[in-house]
Design an enzyme around this catalytic site. Structure first.
Site, PDB file in Angstrom:
ATOM      1  N   GLU A  71     -10.473  -1.292   5.362  1.00 33.15           N
ATOM      2  CA  GLU A  71      -9.200  -1.249   6.357  1.00 33.15           C
ATOM      3  C   GLU A  71      -9.765  -1.542   7.915  1.00 33.15           C
ATOM      4  O   GLU A  71      -8.710  -2.355   8.868  1.00 33.15           O
ATOM      5  CB  GLU A  71      -8.337  -0.320   6.200  1.00 33.15           C
ATOM      6  CG  GLU A  71      -6.536  -0.492   6.873  1.00 33.15           C
ATOM      7  CD  GLU A  71      -5.863   0.016   6.129  1.00 33.15           C
ATOM      8  OE1 GLU A  71      -5.919   1.200   5.471  1.00 33.15           O
ATOM      9  OE2 GLU A  71      -5.326   0.594   7.091  1.00 33.15           O
ATOM     10  N   GLN A 107       0.671  -1.438  -0.195  1.00 31.42           N
ATOM     11  CA  GLN A 107       0.006   0.240   0.387  1.00 31.42           C
ATOM     12  C   GLN A 107       1.242   0.962  -0.152  1.00 31.42           C
ATOM     13  O   GLN A 107       1.227   1.681   1.067  1.00 31.42           O
ATOM     14  CB  GLN A 107      -1.138   0.268   1.436  1.00 31.42           C
ATOM     15  CG  GLN A 107      -2.039   0.882   0.945  1.00 31.42           C
ATOM     16  CD  GLN A 107      -2.561   1.176   2.584  1.00 31.42           C
ATOM     17  OE1 GLN A 107      -1.901   0.800   3.692  1.00 31.42           O
ATOM     18  NE2 GLN A 107      -3.812   1.617   2.566  1.00 31.42           N
TER      19      GLN A 107
HETATM   20  C1  LIG Z   1       4.443  -0.497  11.624  1.00 30.58           C
HETATM   21  C2  LIG Z   1       3.813   1.119  10.075  1.00 30.58           C
HETATM   22  C3  LIG Z   1       3.158   0.998   9.414  1.00 30.58           C
HETATM   23  C4  LIG Z   1       2.055   1.433   8.538  1.00 30.58           C
HETATM   24  N1  LIG Z   1       2.380   1.004   6.757  1.00 30.58           N
HETATM   25  C5  LIG Z   1       1.642   1.733   5.983  1.00 30.58           C
HETATM   26  C6  LIG Z   1       1.401   1.198   4.659  1.00 30.58           C
HETATM   27  O1  LIG Z   1       1.507  -0.180   4.079  1.00 30.58           O
HETATM   28  N2  LIG Z   1       1.192   2.255   3.699  1.00 30.58           N
HETATM   29  C7  LIG Z   1       1.091   3.202   3.722  1.00 30.58           C
HETATM   30  O2  LIG Z   1       0.794   4.343   3.195  1.00 30.58           O
HETATM   31  N3  LIG Z   1       0.844   3.628   5.573  1.00 30.58           N
HETATM   32  C8  LIG Z   1       1.897   2.832   6.267  1.00 30.58           C
HETATM   33  N4  LIG Z   1       1.571   3.378   7.719  1.00 30.58           N
HETATM   34  C9  LIG Z   1       1.923   5.205   7.613  1.00 30.58           C
HETATM   35  C10 LIG Z   1       0.653   5.156   8.824  1.00 30.58           C
HETATM   36  O3  LIG Z   1      -0.380   5.531   8.277  1.00 30.58           O
HETATM   37  C11 LIG Z   1       1.279   6.499   9.146  1.00 30.58           C
HETATM   38  O4  LIG Z   1       2.194   6.596  10.323  1.00 30.58           O
HETATM   39  C12 LIG Z   1       0.440   7.857   9.773  1.00 30.58           C
HETATM   40  O5  LIG Z   1      -1.356   7.801   9.409  1.00 30.58           O
HETATM   41  C13 LIG Z   1       0.717   8.717  11.034  1.00 30.58           C
HETATM   42  O6  LIG Z   1       1.267   9.666  10.074  1.00 30.58           O
HETATM   43  P1  LIG Z   1       2.932   9.862  10.847  1.00 30.58           P
HETATM   44  O7  LIG Z   1       3.729   8.794  10.779  1.00 30.58           O
HETATM   45  O8  LIG Z   1       3.410  10.630   9.322  1.00 30.58           O
HETATM   46  O9  LIG Z   1       2.518  10.621  12.034  1.00 30.58           O
HETATM   47  P2  LIG Z   1       2.316  12.337  11.914  1.00 30.58           P
HETATM   48  O10 LIG Z   1       0.496  12.477  11.233  1.00 30.58           O
HETATM   49  O11 LIG Z   1       2.717  13.254  11.546  1.00 30.58           O
HETATM   50  O12 LIG Z   1       1.229  11.653  13.434  1.00 30.58           O
HETATM   51  C14 LIG Z   1       2.553  12.008  14.525  1.00 30.58           C
HETATM   52  C15 LIG Z   1       0.793  12.599  15.647  1.00 30.58           C
HETATM   53  O13 LIG Z   1       0.192  13.581  15.935  1.00 30.58           O
HETATM   54  C16 LIG Z   1      -1.413  13.210  15.858  1.00 30.58           C
HETATM   55  N5  LIG Z   1      -1.442  14.170  14.518  1.00 30.58           N
HETATM   56  C17 LIG Z   1      -1.717  14.660  13.526  1.00 30.58           C
HETATM   57  N6  LIG Z   1      -2.478  15.382  13.001  1.00 30.58           N
HETATM   58  C18 LIG Z   1      -3.705  15.652  14.253  1.00 30.58           C
HETATM   59  C19 LIG Z   1      -4.300  16.331  14.663  1.00 30.58           C
HETATM   60  N7  LIG Z   1      -4.339  17.056  13.624  1.00 30.58           N
HETATM   61  N8  LIG Z   1      -5.024  16.147  15.297  1.00 30.58           N
HETATM   62  C20 LIG Z   1      -4.650  15.478  16.997  1.00 30.58           C
HETATM   63  N9  LIG Z   1      -3.213  14.931  16.421  1.00 30.58           N
HETATM   64  C21 LIG Z   1      -2.904  14.726  15.031  1.00 30.58           C
HETATM   65  C22 LIG Z   1      -1.296  12.012  15.313  1.00 30.58           C
HETATM   66  O14 LIG Z   1      -2.729  11.794  15.933  1.00 30.58           O
HETATM   67  C23 LIG Z   1       0.513  11.609  15.626  1.00 30.58           C
HETATM   68  O15 LIG Z   1      -0.183  10.795  16.835  1.00 30.58           O
HETATM   69  C24 LIG Z   1       2.620   3.018   8.256  1.00 30.58           C
HETATM   70  C25 LIG Z   1       3.081   3.672   9.298  1.00 30.58           C
HETATM   71  C26 LIG Z   1       3.268   2.303  10.593  1.00 30.58           C
HETATM   72  C27 LIG Z   1       4.312   2.823  11.720  1.00 30.58           C
END
Ligand SMILES: Cc1cc2nc3c(=O)[nH]c(=O)nc-3n(C[C@H](O)[C@H](O)[C@H](O)COP(=O)(O)OP(=O)(O)OC[C@H]3O[C@@H](n4cnc5c(N)ncnc54)[C@H](O)[C@@H]3O)c2cc1C
Lengths: 393, 332
Positions: free
Chosen positions: A244, A126
């Site tokens: 999902e 994905q």
């Molecule tokens: C082990 C693992 C597997 C994954 N697998 C996939 C995959 O196969 N394909 C894929 O496309 N993605 C994948 N992901 C990505 C995952 O969907 C993202 O990590 C997730 O969407 C969070 O984005 P970020 O890590 O950039 O955190 P950020 O968006 O930077 O967020 C950091 C923190 O801030 C909080 N936050 C952000 N915005 C707000 C808001 N507006 N209000 C309150 N809190 C907020 C979040 O909840 C989090 O606690 C994976 C992630 C992990 C860790």
């Protein structure tokens, strides 16, 4: 109201149990229980066994080669599989892309890709998230520019789970920078063997490398690989996300973790008695078991609504939050049950203390399962969804 | 009351911070020795020159903040215990402390038994056991001095969560010297708890600082994350808890020499408070970072693993909570 499974459902459960007993190799089950990294062959082998039984795609209608199960049947299958420590079905092809192609794909796309998912010809991953676009997924920048019969894709994706095994990736790409940022996104299927694709593993805290970074450098993708219409990808992505989020509660995984913790608590000694007899620990254990009992029923209530055709709304967000909290709490308690022994990490080196791999896996599992509340829409984002719906009334 | 650092301690802190920014890896240990850090952990009677709770708290906080993984805590506990038993270790010798056992959370004497002056059984997570000159070993109610090269001793090393080398200690009728009843060594063991707690406090502070910096810099939805109230309030809650942990460490460092019953309540309260906060910070720091917080490459990971390791050393929050509630001594 009748809270019991119907005779048909019970018979189905027996069938699932018998299948797991006959087909699941105990060595593989042990690896799953200890959260060891599975090889590609192990995952594919399990898929093949399920496919041979017609059970790989429980969520697909039979016309596409799926099992056409009811939500309750799917729940039973998932719970029994998790409790038996069967490998989980890799979701990207079966649970995510499949339903999108079935709803929005062309006939050619359905005829070509769906059978290949079932027979294991393709391994999908994905490609949604990017370094700058996590929670704010619509902020994605990876660009696809149309040139005749091809899109030329340039940009970066990250966190692609099991991308190291994949030959295909479904991506959200930017095809327009005009208007709202949700409106310029398209859903594209990309062959990872194409020139210009680079994959680099990301090592996580538990020492595993289940996620990857993926770069596209002027990768040429046939226009035939566009799903649905250009710039409509956000709609398909949202549809996929609701898929999902089925089984997002993870009742089966939580039940398996609870079984495991109870076993550990019986084996660990505290004040000359099994730890399970210790009032403080027993109370903590009881508390999470009680939470799980309620969550399990919340899950079933929502499943039976879904079976009656009601689309899941904020319910899936609620299940995501509660389900991940319970699983992370079980992981924390398991570490606590092991006490001082939970301070080594097998995957960082080749060896661990002799005979103590169970204790070691407790910390690795704790670390790895921090992901549960981050991915698939973090718990904070789920809370905003719930709050937004509540505010609207 | 005066919670300020003394001039001596302020100087120690300054020189330590300087060393920890200038030296890493192999070069660090000689620099710490030259600055007198190991000696500052022990009293004059024990062969050092300070040994106060304040010095121990200060030093380990700095080490925890800098993410240093050295078997300094076990060495300090063992040196203090040996000195109290009238058996000082040779100067500068590496010492290890074998406390945790397989098959139990934190009970002692479950996996190890005593026959006369010989020990049989197992200890686990023994930091720095390889190459130690002597090992301090706990059994159900006593402390022992063990020579690693004595007959019947097998050391099986492996990497630990906090980056140190640990080992299983397998004893088959191994000769050891009994130092006395555990209950009589509350002092040296309390310093061990203080050191682990201060180390955790250092890692807690570093993790919270790093998280705050990240929330200020990371943008999603066109805003820095800290602008989202849900996250700002989480940070505020963490800040409140960090102060609780700091006070718990202060309490213990100020009561290291108090009468045993009072000292032990602070030992337990410190472990309970710091353990709870360590767990909370480990969970929240990763969550607030999102995916990046789970990666090995990013600095947070090491802090989280050290927090988890410190949390379980010498009894975790649950274990000490129970003993506090029952009014039992911390070590018996
Ligand atoms: C082990 C693992 C597997 C994954 N697998 C996939 C995959 O196969 N394909 C894929 O496309 N993605 C994948 N992901 C990505 C995952 O969907 C993202 O990590 C997730 O969407 C969070 O984005 P970020 O890590 O950039 O955190 P950020 O968006 O930077 O967020 C950091 C923190 O801030 C909080 N936050 C952000 N915005 C707000 C808001 N507006 N209000 C309150 N809190 C907020 C979040 O909840 C989090 O606690 C994976 C992630 C992990 C860790």
């Amino acid at each position: 109201m009748d809270m019991r499974f119907t005779p048909d459902e019970l018979a189905f459960r027996d069938e699932v149990r018998a299948f797991l007993k006959a087909e699941l190799d105990p060595g593989l089950a042990r690896k799953v229980r200890l959260h060891d990294e599975l090889t590609k062959a192990e995952m594919e082998g399990w898929h093949a066994k399920l496919q041979a039984r017609g059970w790989l795609a429980g969520n697909w209608p039979t016309e596409f080669g799926g099992a056409g199960w009811t939500p309750i049947q799917r729940h039973i299958f998932e719970e029994e599989s998790a409790r038996a420590h069967a490998p989980r079905i890799v979701p990207f092809g079966i649970a995510m892309l499949g339903p999108v192609l079935q709803k929005f794909g062309s006939k050619e796309q359905q005829d070509h890709w769906l059978p290949r998912i079932l027979n294991g010809d393709d391994w999908w991953c994905q490609g949604y998230s990017e370094p700058g676009a996590g929670s704010d997924l619509a902020g994605l920048r990876c660009a696809a520019v149309r040139q005749g019969d091809h899109y030329v894709v340039t940009g970066q994706k990250t966190w692609t789970t099991l991308g190291q095994h994949a030959n295909m990736i479904f991506c959200l790409v930017r095809t327009s920078t005009e208007g709202k940022k949700q409106e310029g996104i398209s859903f594209l299927l990309i062959d990872m063997d194409s020139p210009g694709v680079t994959v680099r593993p990301i090592v996580l805290l538990d020492g595993t490398a289940e996620v990857n970074e993926v770069w596209f450098d002027e990768v040429r993708v046939p226009v035939a690989n566009l799903v649905g219409e250009e710039n409509q990808g956000w709609t398909y992505a949202k549809y996929l996300l609701t898929h999902e989020r089925t089984n997002i509660a993870g009742v089966g995984f939580a039940t398996a973790a609870l079984d495991n913790l109870q076993r550990v608590a019986r084996a660990q000694v505290h004040r000359g008695q099994p730890l399970s007899q210790d009032p403080l620990f027993a109370a903590q254990l009881a508390e999470v078991e009680i939470e799980l009992m309620a969550m399990s029923t919340t899950n079933l209530r929502m499943l039976s609504q879904a079976a009656q055709g009601q689309a899941p709304g904020i319910e899936s967000s609620m299940l995501k939050i509660k389900g991940t909290q319970i699983r992370q709490r079980l992981d924390a308690l398991t570490r606590r049950a092991y006490g001082g022994q939970a301070s080594a990490l097998p995957t960082l080196g080749n060896e661990g203390p002799d005979g103590a791999d169970e204790a070691l896996s407790a910390t690795a599992t704790w670390l790895n399962n921090r992901k549960l509340s981050i991915y698939g829409g973090s718990n904070e984002i789920q809370r905003s969804i719930i709050a937004g719906a509540l505010a609207k009334g | 009351m005066d919670f300020q650092l003394s001039d001596d301690h302020r100087m120690l802190q300054d020189s330590l911070r300087g060393i920890l920014t200038r030296h890493t890896g192999e070069a660090l240990w000689p620099a710490l020795v030259e600055a007198g850090v190991p000696a500052a952990l022990l009293t004059e009677d024990e062969g050092g020159f300070d040994g106060s709770g304040a010095a121990i708290a200060l030093i380990f906080q700095e080490l925890g903040r800098a993410g240093v993984a050295l078997p300094l805590i076990p060495a300090m506990i063992a040196a203090a215990a040996f000195a109290q038993a009238g058996q000082p270790a040779e100067d500068g010798a590496a010492l290890a402390f074998a406390d945790a056992e397989p098959g139990t959370r934190h009970d002692r004497g479950v996996a190890i038994s005593v026959q006369g002056d010989r020990l049989t059984g197992r200890k686990t997570m023994v930091a720095g056991a390889e190459g130690a000159a002597a090992i301090l070993v706990t059994t159900a109610d006593a402390l022992w001095r063990l020579a690693p090269d004595a007959p019947g001793v097998t050391i099986r090393p492996y990497p630990m969560l906090d980056g140190q080398r640990g080992a299983d200690l397998i004893l088959e009728d191994a000769p050891a010297t009994r130092l006395g009843a555990i209950a009589d060594f509350g002092g040296p063991l309390a310093r061990g708890v203080l050191a682990h707690s201060a180390l955790a406090l250092g890692a807690i502070t570093a993790a919270v600082d790093l998280t705050l910096d990240y929330l200020k810099q990371r943008k999603q939805f066109g805003q820095p994350l800290i602008a989202f109230q849900a996250l700002a309030h989480r940070m505020a809650d963490l800040a409140v808890e960090v102060e609780q942990a700091r006070s718990a460490v202060t309490n213990l460092s100020g009561h290291l020499d108090a009468e045993p019953a009072l000292r032990d309540r602070h030992v337990q309260a410190c472990k309970v408070t710091v353990g709870r906060v360590a767990r909370l910070v480990a969970e929240d720091a990763v969550q607030l970072h999102g995916g990046i917080g789970m990666t090995e490459e990013y600095a947070l990971g090491g802090m989280i693993r050290r927090l988890l390791a410190a949390e379980t050393a010498m009894g975790d929050a649950d274990w000490h909570l129970e003993r506090f509630a029952r009014g039992e001594p911390a070590f018996a």
